[in-house]
Design an enzyme around this catalytic site. Sequence first.
Site, short mmCIF file in Angstrom:
data_model
loop_
_atom_site.label_atom_id
_atom_site.label_comp_id
_atom_site.label_asym_id
_atom_site.label_seq_id
_atom_site.Cartn_x
_atom_site.Cartn_y
_atom_site.Cartn_z
N ASP A 1 -10.68 3.18 4.11
CA ASP A 1 -11.03 1.62 4.07
C ASP A 1 -12.37 1.63 3.78
OD1 ASP A 1 -8.96 -0.12 3.77
OD2 ASP A 1 -8.59 -0.07 6.21
N LYS B 1 0.81 -1.24 0.06
CA LYS B 1 0.09 -0.11 -0.14
C LYS B 1 0.84 1.26 0.04
CE LYS B 1 -3.71 -2.28 2.43
NZ LYS B 1 -4.61 -2.72 3.30
N GLN C 1 -4.56 -1.23 9.73
CA GLN C 1 -4.32 -2.36 9.07
C GLN C 1 -4.97 -3.32 10.01
OE1 GLN C 1 -3.16 -3.16 5.98
NE2 GLN C 1 -3.94 -5.21 6.38
#
Length: 280
Positions: free
Chosen positions: A117, A50, A94
Amino acid sequence: MQTNIINGKEIANQLLTTAAEKMAAAGKPVGLAVVIVGENAASQVYVRNKVNACAKTGISSTRYDLPETLSEAELLAQIHALNADDSVHGILVQLPLPKHIDAEKVLETIAVEKDVDGFHTTHMGRLVADLPSLRPCTPAGCMLLLQSTGVNLAGANAVVVGRSHIVGKPMAIMLINAGATVTVCNSKTKDLAAVCRNADVLVAAVGRANFITKDMIKPGAIVIDVGINRLEDGSITGDVDFAGAQGIAGAITPVPGGVGPMTIAMLVHNTLSAADIVLT
Ligand code: NDP
């Protein structure tokens, strides 16, 4: 029947190129904070990928590598600080988090407009209502892969195997919004094979290697394999028996090189959206 391989890597790279162009044209800095707690090996790989994708597009990402022993209160304090930081447009925590930390609480603490997200309940609610929002990256990427095949989702029978908050459930909602007739399966589903065989579009998000076998695929179906399963030899494979699907599926995503790169491209997309840079 010839089975087309859906090249997620190529489609994702095109998205990243467009993102870089839009970033350059916008001429303003965009910041992403990536928070990782503990040393989970898979998470380390995902975060690295990412961060690298952000670097390619010009987004400045900052990693916050926090110790496994971090308390929930300390993590929440970190999130509050990032919420208040104007140079941070997107915040990504995460998953998974260590067991002593309530992941739902953490995700709900991220400022809605910075939740790249798309997991915040506000985004989920807006997705259900088919209103604009930051969409969860993996299912949003799957939708673009489906679009790339030219399939008409209106009226298609779609089956999603898996009902997690991050993949299966939002995937099902996106398919409903696109007009598909959707069945969502879980570990208790009866006669899963028969349900899957009815799918014009089959999305596998289970987390078990080669779980979807060739007898579960309708001839001509479009198969999206979300699964990432690490084998003993260290290689990665999906939830679908990719070799077995050849000659049966109309199109299929490979693992790696299918859904994975799209998830990252959609994260970049969401980060630019959070900074008011529109990609499309
Ligand atoms: P979860 O473990 O949260 O969910 C798995 C789902 O599969 C659950 O809903 C579970 O049902 C269902 N399931 C388990 N066994 C069966 C079965 N025998 N029959 C039918 N359904 C079953 O996983 P995630 O959704 O987080 O991830 C799924 C996979 O996708 C993993 O391999 C993960 O690594 C991968 N992934 C890939 C991404 C990418 O970018 N490519 C991004 C995110 C995830 P129940 O609810 O009843 O337990």
